[in-house]
Design a protein around this motif. Structure first.
Motif, PDB file in Angstrom:
ATOM      1  N   LYS A   1      -3.666  -8.096  -1.109  1.00  0.00           N
ATOM      2  CA  LYS A   1      -3.095  -8.101  -2.458  1.00  0.00           C
ATOM      3  C   LYS A   1      -3.231  -6.706  -3.033  1.00  0.00           C
ATOM      4  O   LYS A   1      -4.331  -6.154  -3.045  1.00  0.00           O
ATOM      5  N   PRO A   2      -2.132  -6.140  -3.511  1.00  0.00           N
ATOM      6  CA  PRO A   2      -2.189  -4.777  -4.063  1.00  0.00           C
ATOM      7  C   PRO A   2      -3.215  -4.713  -5.193  1.00  0.00           C
ATOM      8  O   PRO A   2      -3.325  -5.636  -5.986  1.00  0.00           O
ATOM      9  N   ASN A   3      -3.920  -3.624  -5.252  1.00  0.00           N
ATOM     10  CA  ASN A   3      -4.861  -3.382  -6.333  1.00  0.00           C
ATOM     11  C   ASN A   3      -4.089  -2.782  -7.513  1.00  0.00           C
ATOM     12  O   ASN A   3      -3.661  -1.630  -7.474  1.00  0.00           O
ATOM     13  N   LEU A   4      -3.948  -3.601  -8.548  1.00  0.00           N
ATOM     14  CA  LEU A   4      -3.135  -3.181  -9.688  1.00  0.00           C
ATOM     15  C   LEU A   4      -3.769  -2.044 -10.478  1.00  0.00           C
ATOM     16  O   LEU A   4      -3.087  -1.290 -11.171  1.00  0.00           O
ATOM     17  N   LEU A   5      -5.066  -1.950 -10.386  1.00  0.00           N
ATOM     18  CA  LEU A   5      -5.780  -0.871 -11.062  1.00  0.00           C
ATOM     19  C   LEU A   5      -5.334   0.471 -10.487  1.00  0.00           C
ATOM     20  O   LEU A   5      -5.022   1.411 -11.224  1.00  0.00           O
ATOM     21  N   ALA A   6      -5.309   0.537  -9.177  1.00  0.00           N
ATOM     22  CA  ALA A   6      -4.912   1.769  -8.505  1.00  0.00           C
ATOM     23  C   ALA A   6      -3.450   2.080  -8.810  1.00  0.00           C
ATOM     24  O   ALA A   6      -3.084   3.217  -9.090  1.00  0.00           O
ATOM     25  N   ARG A   7      -2.649   1.038  -8.783  1.00  0.00           N
ATOM     26  CA  ARG A   7      -1.240   1.259  -9.090  1.00  0.00           C
ATOM     27  C   ARG A   7      -1.077   1.801 -10.504  1.00  0.00           C
ATOM     28  O   ARG A   7      -0.320   2.746 -10.747  1.00  0.00           O
ATOM     29  N   SER A   8      -1.819   1.202 -11.428  1.00  0.00           N
ATOM     30  CA  SER A   8      -1.711   1.637 -12.821  1.00  0.00           C
ATOM     31  C   SER A   8      -2.136   3.088 -12.981  1.00  0.00           C
ATOM     32  O   SER A   8      -1.519   3.845 -13.726  1.00  0.00           O
TER      33      SER A   8
ATOM     34  N   ALA B   1      -4.114   0.766   3.272  1.00  0.00           N
ATOM     35  CA  ALA B   1      -4.305   1.542   4.498  1.00  0.00           C
ATOM     36  C   ALA B   1      -4.559   0.607   5.685  1.00  0.00           C
ATOM     37  O   ALA B   1      -4.067   0.835   6.792  1.00  0.00           O
ATOM     38  N   GLU B   2      -5.315  -0.448   5.456  1.00  0.00           N
ATOM     39  CA  GLU B   2      -5.596  -1.395   6.532  1.00  0.00           C
ATOM     40  C   GLU B   2      -4.332  -2.112   6.977  1.00  0.00           C
ATOM     41  O   GLU B   2      -4.105  -2.331   8.169  1.00  0.00           O
ATOM     42  N   VAL B   3      -3.522  -2.490   6.000  1.00  0.00           N
ATOM     43  CA  VAL B   3      -2.250  -3.134   6.329  1.00  0.00           C
ATOM     44  C   VAL B   3      -1.400  -2.181   7.168  1.00  0.00           C
ATOM     45  O   VAL B   3      -0.831  -2.576   8.190  1.00  0.00           O
TER      46      VAL B   3
ATOM     47  N   VAL C   1       2.309   1.436  10.793  1.00  0.00           N
ATOM     48  CA  VAL C   1       3.159   2.315   9.973  1.00  0.00           C
ATOM     49  C   VAL C   1       2.237   3.094   9.035  1.00  0.00           C
ATOM     50  O   VAL C   1       1.022   2.991   9.118  1.00  0.00           O
ATOM     51  N   THR C   2       2.859   3.814   8.092  1.00  0.00           N
ATOM     52  CA  THR C   2       2.021   4.544   7.144  1.00  0.00           C
ATOM     53  C   THR C   2       1.954   3.808   5.797  1.00  0.00           C
ATOM     54  O   THR C   2       2.778   2.935   5.514  1.00  0.00           O
ATOM     55  N   LYS C   3       0.961   4.157   5.017  1.00  0.00           N
ATOM     56  CA  LYS C   3       0.755   3.542   3.704  1.00  0.00           C
ATOM     57  C   LYS C   3       2.038   3.499   2.895  1.00  0.00           C
ATOM     58  O   LYS C   3       2.342   2.511   2.231  1.00  0.00           O
TER      59      LYS C   3
ATOM     60  N   ALA D   1       4.008  -9.354   8.039  1.00  0.00           N
ATOM     61  CA  ALA D   1       3.108 -10.113   8.909  1.00  0.00           C
ATOM     62  C   ALA D   1       1.675  -9.622   8.719  1.00  0.00           C
ATOM     63  O   ALA D   1       0.736 -10.414   8.589  1.00  0.00           O
ATOM     64  N   ALA D   2       1.532  -8.293   8.690  1.00  0.00           N
ATOM     65  CA  ALA D   2       0.190  -7.717   8.506  1.00  0.00           C
ATOM     66  C   ALA D   2      -0.392  -8.111   7.158  1.00  0.00           C
ATOM     67  O   ALA D   2      -1.577  -8.449   7.040  1.00  0.00           O
ATOM     68  N   ILE D   3       0.473  -8.092   6.124  1.00  0.00           N
ATOM     69  CA  ILE D   3       0.024  -8.479   4.780  1.00  0.00           C
ATOM     70  C   ILE D   3      -0.489  -9.908   4.789  1.00  0.00           C
ATOM     71  O   ILE D   3      -1.567 -10.210   4.266  1.00  0.00           O
ATOM     72  N   ALA D   4       0.295 -10.784   5.415  1.00  0.00           N
ATOM     73  CA  ALA D   4      -0.087 -12.190   5.459  1.00  0.00           C
ATOM     74  C   ALA D   4      -1.394 -12.367   6.228  1.00  0.00           C
ATOM     75  O   ALA D   4      -2.307 -13.070   5.793  1.00  0.00           O
ATOM     76  N   GLN D   5      -1.471 -11.696   7.370  1.00  0.00           N
ATOM     77  CA  GLN D   5      -2.653 -11.848   8.219  1.00  0.00           C
ATOM     78  C   GLN D   5      -3.931 -11.396   7.512  1.00  0.00           C
ATOM     79  O   GLN D   5      -4.978 -12.031   7.614  1.00  0.00           O
TER      80      GLN D   5
END
Lengths: 336, 336
Positions: free
Chosen positions: A45-52, A5-7, A13-15, A37-41
């Motif tokens: 790093k995606p939270n794999l727990l949430a993804r799982s 969400a912060e990115v 843009v949206t999530k 750019a936002a990711i780099a700044q």
DNA sequence: CTGAAAGCGCTTACAG
DNA sequence: CTGAAAGCGCTTACAG
């Protein structure tokens, strides 16, 4: 840790768009650039727990081994880890200690943790948990399985009986008629069956009195077993140890008894662990293709994961091979 | 798989109450009974992924080792797994192959997976990743660390220099003046430093020409190194191998050169792996308390997790011990 | 190709 | 001691 969400906020843009960029889906190049750019700044790093939790896949595979501080199993572990990593999976390792209760507990935890799949090496503590294993909510593959494979689950193994046969045939070809055996029992029964079959082919019987049983797999046991065998059968011309670790101790016992190896007595091991290539004399042994076995088991599992179907229920038997080195030779001529 | 909501519905309570029962919080006995009945009936198992996402704890600890098919590291892995399981944690195992890039990648994945903590064995591929390691969002403990420990992270290790000293002092006490060394370099430099210190205490110098370097840790290398050492220094009376695996090959080379061990030449190893107790003669070696080291490292980590604070930034050095067996003895009297 | 909503299955305050 | 709500950080349809 930054969140998706912060990115999204930073990139304007949206999530969902961030998610698309992260998972490599089609996104307009300029949008993707802003997001990256936002990711780099943010060092996002995606939270794999949430993804799982959302996807149901954890990219984690469990591995059960009886022990790891044992050359046979540590090689299996290493090979499994290598193949898994190559395919982007992580390894959750658990030792079963040949104990059904440990096996059950680990299985339960892996289920709660939603591993994608499970690999089980070794049969000892596992047999009693087979029914539970068969109903696990993820694919299971058995490997390094020595007793009768269950028909509920796929297994990758070697033909242990045939492996024993190779040792026996080698000794028969050399001309041996009287062989003593040092074995971990009942675990290694198959290996002895094969040895016996080779001798039986020439009408020779290996009596139960020729078998010296041990309960564990260590050089000291091999030494003691060989010692007892030599005392009981001073006229034996060959010794078969059902594992190299035993053979290591047995070789020493034979030598300390004053016999030369291979002139007075042949010694044949099983497995082909690294060290038996450097014993003195170098040990003849039946090589178990451990790494290939681990590789096949993992790949069987991964293929089924990728195809999203249960693994083919096969029994896949790799071929052991005889490695002839310097510890085996024809028996001394009688009267020598 | 049944979900908490389903259990709640069946028991006629809300999810929250089920959660309380599952996590062992105070619940009225009759309510708890109803809930437990529903759990049993549905075969409900909590989804640990969801719990982790909500709580932030995964009950998973990562372990990095360079390799596992190596007696030293496989014992570490086994011990770590045992201690972890005893405390209810799971083990995510990754091999770094002494490679910085693998280390970095694994570290990245563990971060995304939100492991609770990380244990790192071996320094080789890790040193270059130390800065990243120090900023990981979870506690990290280093162990089996041989070079200068960084002061950013806690480390549990042994005093390798002192261990080398023990070998040297033993040889000096026996009266040896000329020792050749077979060593994996630069990894084992410390062990040689200690050996040298023991000799220097008596005014004796071990020149660089006495050191025979290997790049890997295998019996064949030990054999070749010893071979070269004996050729260059036929008058040496002792051989120190900086690891037992090397010592195994070296022992054989010494014996095949026609020298008796220990009458003509003493051989001393390092580590005390299981097999060197059964060589012929049994090997004198410096024992590394591997299991204690693994145990201390895990416990340092777990204590910090339970207290929810970073681990104490200590350097904890275990004491190696000399194990005198039959491969070392006084040098032959000159003229023998 | 992008945005707003619902949902994965838990736990954590917060009222009652 | 129990119930209704919000939230952990993602992804998956579903509209626009």
């Amino acid at each position: 840790m930054a969140t998706m969400a912060e990115v999204a906020a930073l990139a304007g843009v949206t999530k969902q768009t961030v998610s698309n960029v992260v998972s490599g889906k089609k996104v307009r190049p300029d949008t993707a650039a802003k997001v990256n750019a936002a990711i780099a700044q943010l060092g996002y790093k995606p939270n794999l727990l949430a993804r799982s939790l959302a996807t149901g896949a954890t990219m984690t595979v469990g591995l059960f081994v009886p022990v790891v501080a044992n050359p046979f199993y540590s090689e299996l572990v290493e090979e499994v880890e290598n193949v898994l990593v190559r395919h982007g999976y992580n390894l959750l390792l658990a030792t079963t200690r040949d104990d059904g209760e440990y096996t059950r507990r680990h299985l339960d935890i892996l289920t709660r943790r939603s591993v994608d799949a499970l690999l089980v090496a070794g049969d000892a503590g596992v047999i009693e948990q087979l029914p539970t294993l068969a109903t696990a909510p993820f694919p299971v593959v058995l490997f390094a399985w020595e007793v009768d494979p269950p028909d509920t689950l796929p297994v990758v193994s070697i033909d242990y009986e045939h492996a024993g046969f190779l040792a026996g045939r080698h000794l028969r070809e050399l001309g041996h008629e009287k062989v003593v055996v040092v074995a971990v029992l009942p675990a290694h029964t198959r290996r002895i069956d094969g040895l016996r079959r080779a001798f039986a082919a020439d009408g020779l019987t290996i009596g139960d009195d020729m078998i010296f049983a041990r309960t564990t797999d260590d050089p000291a046991g091999g030494f003691a077993g060989a010692d007892a065998a030599l005392a009981a059968h001073p006229d034996a011309t060959a010794l078969f140890a059902t594992h190299d670790i035993l053979a290591l101790g047995a070789l020493q016992a034979v030598q300390e008894s004053g016999r030369r190896v291979p002139e007075d007595m042949s010694v044949v091991g099983f497995d082909d662990i690294a060290q038996v290539g450097r014993t003195h004399p170098a040990m003849t042994t039946v090589a178990v293709p451990k790494r290939e076995m681990a590789q096949q088991a993992v790949e069987l599992l991964l293929r089924s994961l990728e195809a999203e179907r249960p693994p083919t229920n096969v029994v896949s038997l790799l071929r052991p091979t005889l490695v002839v080195r310097d510890s085996s030779a024809p028996p001394p001529r009688s009267g020598d």
